[in-house]
Design a protein around this motif. Structure first.
Motif, PDB file in Angstrom:
ATOM      1  N   GLU A  34       0.801  -1.123   0.308  1.00 25.76           N
ATOM      2  CA  GLU A  34       0.776  -0.149   0.070  1.00 25.76           C
ATOM      3  C   GLU A  34       0.816   1.596   0.103  1.00 25.76           C
ATOM      4  N   ALA A  37       1.677   1.869  -3.605  1.00 22.30           N
ATOM      5  CA  ALA A  37       0.227   2.409  -4.007  1.00 22.30           C
ATOM      6  C   ALA A  37       0.151   3.726  -4.331  1.00 22.30           C
ATOM      7  N   LEU A  41       1.862   8.887  -5.301  1.00 20.67           N
ATOM      8  CA  LEU A  41       0.602   9.868  -6.122  1.00 20.67           C
ATOM      9  C   LEU A  41       0.346  11.112  -4.738  1.00 20.67           C
ATOM     10  N   ARG A 115     -11.129   4.663  -6.094  1.00 18.37           N
ATOM     11  CA  ARG A 115     -10.459   3.899  -7.318  1.00 18.37           C
ATOM     12  C   ARG A 115     -10.331   3.790  -8.796  1.00 18.37           C
ATOM     13  N   ASP A 116      -9.570   3.966  -9.060  1.00 21.85           N
ATOM     14  CA  ASP A 116     -10.043   4.382 -11.075  1.00 21.85           C
ATOM     15  C   ASP A 116      -9.460   3.377 -11.945  1.00 21.85           C
ATOM     16  N   GLY A 118      -8.248   0.581 -11.790  1.00 21.08           N
ATOM     17  CA  GLY A 118      -7.731  -0.362 -11.619  1.00 21.08           C
ATOM     18  C   GLY A 118      -7.052  -0.150 -10.312  1.00 21.08           C
ATOM     19  N   GLY A 119      -6.496   1.044 -10.465  1.00 21.20           N
ATOM     20  CA  GLY A 119      -5.806   1.790  -9.711  1.00 21.20           C
ATOM     21  C   GLY A 119      -6.244   3.196  -8.412  1.00 21.20           C
ATOM     22  N   TRP A 120      -5.485   3.797  -8.179  1.00 15.79           N
ATOM     23  CA  TRP A 120      -6.104   4.928  -7.349  1.00 15.79           C
ATOM     24  C   TRP A 120      -5.995   6.104  -8.008  1.00 15.79           C
ATOM     25  N   ARG A 121      -6.698   7.493  -7.886  1.00 14.52           N
ATOM     26  CA  ARG A 121      -6.361   8.755  -7.911  1.00 14.52           C
ATOM     27  C   ARG A 121      -6.921   9.488  -6.253  1.00 14.52           C
TER      28      ARG A 121
END
Length: 282
Positions: A34, A37, A41, A115-116, A118-121
């Motif tokens: 995590e 990931a 960002l 969630r965006d 398949g990833g994260w925004r």
């Protein structure tokens, strides 16, 4: 014997599944995966430094870079998953600490991600909106709220509060704005000598009310019907009266108890063995 052992194993598995279903939205430390990931960002060009990371540029921060003339230090401290803004949303709320946040913002806050593909925004920063430690009660209307504890110390006074909070849709602080205080403690015994250290003797209080001095431990409860529990330190009514009469509240006798937090009519209620006086900070 094998049937008995098998039955015990199945029972343990079912109990474990039930516990996981009840607390899978609680805040917790991020895993290494995590961290990998979510950190990119919020942090551009990170450089490891001690236990934190220096960022050449902080991404998505309101108003632009918080430190335009140099690197910013930031840590991702905890994470919680849930539908925080609307029913059915797949979101994550990450609590952070940062060198650029002031004491008034508790040296950190929270960041909402969605969630965006398949990833994260990154959606929004909430300065001062730490969400850890927090426990998730049953979602109301499909939107997740959290039972959280905050501790703030300033000028020798320590204030601890357990809140039921939800993310605001517009502007506003996470706590004190959209948050509802469930239990509050106030300890100003270290604020000074004389009248300063006895200021709690002047707070409005019924003779039968105790003064809650501190919330020492806050954790999810495994007891049936109980969401969470906290060990607390307080001054009993008789001890408060004696200390205030002597003018030495700083040396008041301490008592200890456990407060349970339960759901009543879709509300979180604190069940304490004594009645506590209201504090002056909420």
């Amino acid at each position: 014997m094998r049937k008995v052992l098998f039955g015990i194993a199945v029972l343990n598995a079912l109990c474990g599944a039930a516990r996981a279903a009840g607390d899978d939205h609680d805040s917790r430390r991020l895993t290494l995966g995590e961290q990998r990931a979510f950190f990119p960002l919020v942090c551009a060009h990170p450089v490891a430094h001690d236990k934190a990371n220096n960022c050449a540029r902080v991404r998505g921060y309101p108003g632009g870079s918080p430190v335009p003339d140099g690197p910013s230090s930031i840590t991702l401290d905890a994470i919680a998953y849930g539908a925080f803004t609307r029913a059915g949303a797949d979101e994550a709320y990450v609590t952070y600490g940062a060198s650029f946040e002031p004491h008034s913002a508790d040296f950190g806050g929270g960041i909402l991600f969605a969630r965006d593909a398949g990833g994260w925004r990154l959606v929004r920063w909430y300065r001062g909106g730490r969400m850890h430690p927090c426990f998730a009660p049953p979602a109301e209307g499909g939107v997740q709220k959290m039972l959280c504890m905050t501790v703030y110390t300033g000028m020798g006074e320590t204030d601890a509060t357990i809140w039921l909070v939800g993310l605001p849709h517009g502007e506003g602080a996470l706590y004190g704005g959209d948050g509802a205080a469930v239990l509050s403690a106030q300890d100003d015994r270290q604020t000074g000598e004389g009248a300063q250290s006895d200021s709690q003797c002047t707070l409005p209080r019924e003779p039968s009310e105790a003064i809650l001095l501190g919330i020492d431990d806050f954790r999810r409860s495994r007891a049936p019907g109980t969401l969470a529990q906290a060990r607390v330190t307080y001054a009993a009514p008789r001890d408060v009266a004696q200390a205030c009469h002597r003018g030495t509240f700083a040396a008041v006798r301490e008592s200890h108890a456990v407060v349970r937090f339960v759901m009543r009519n879709n509300r979180v209620v604190a069940l304490a063995p004594v009645r506590f006086a209201k504090t002056d900070h909420n």
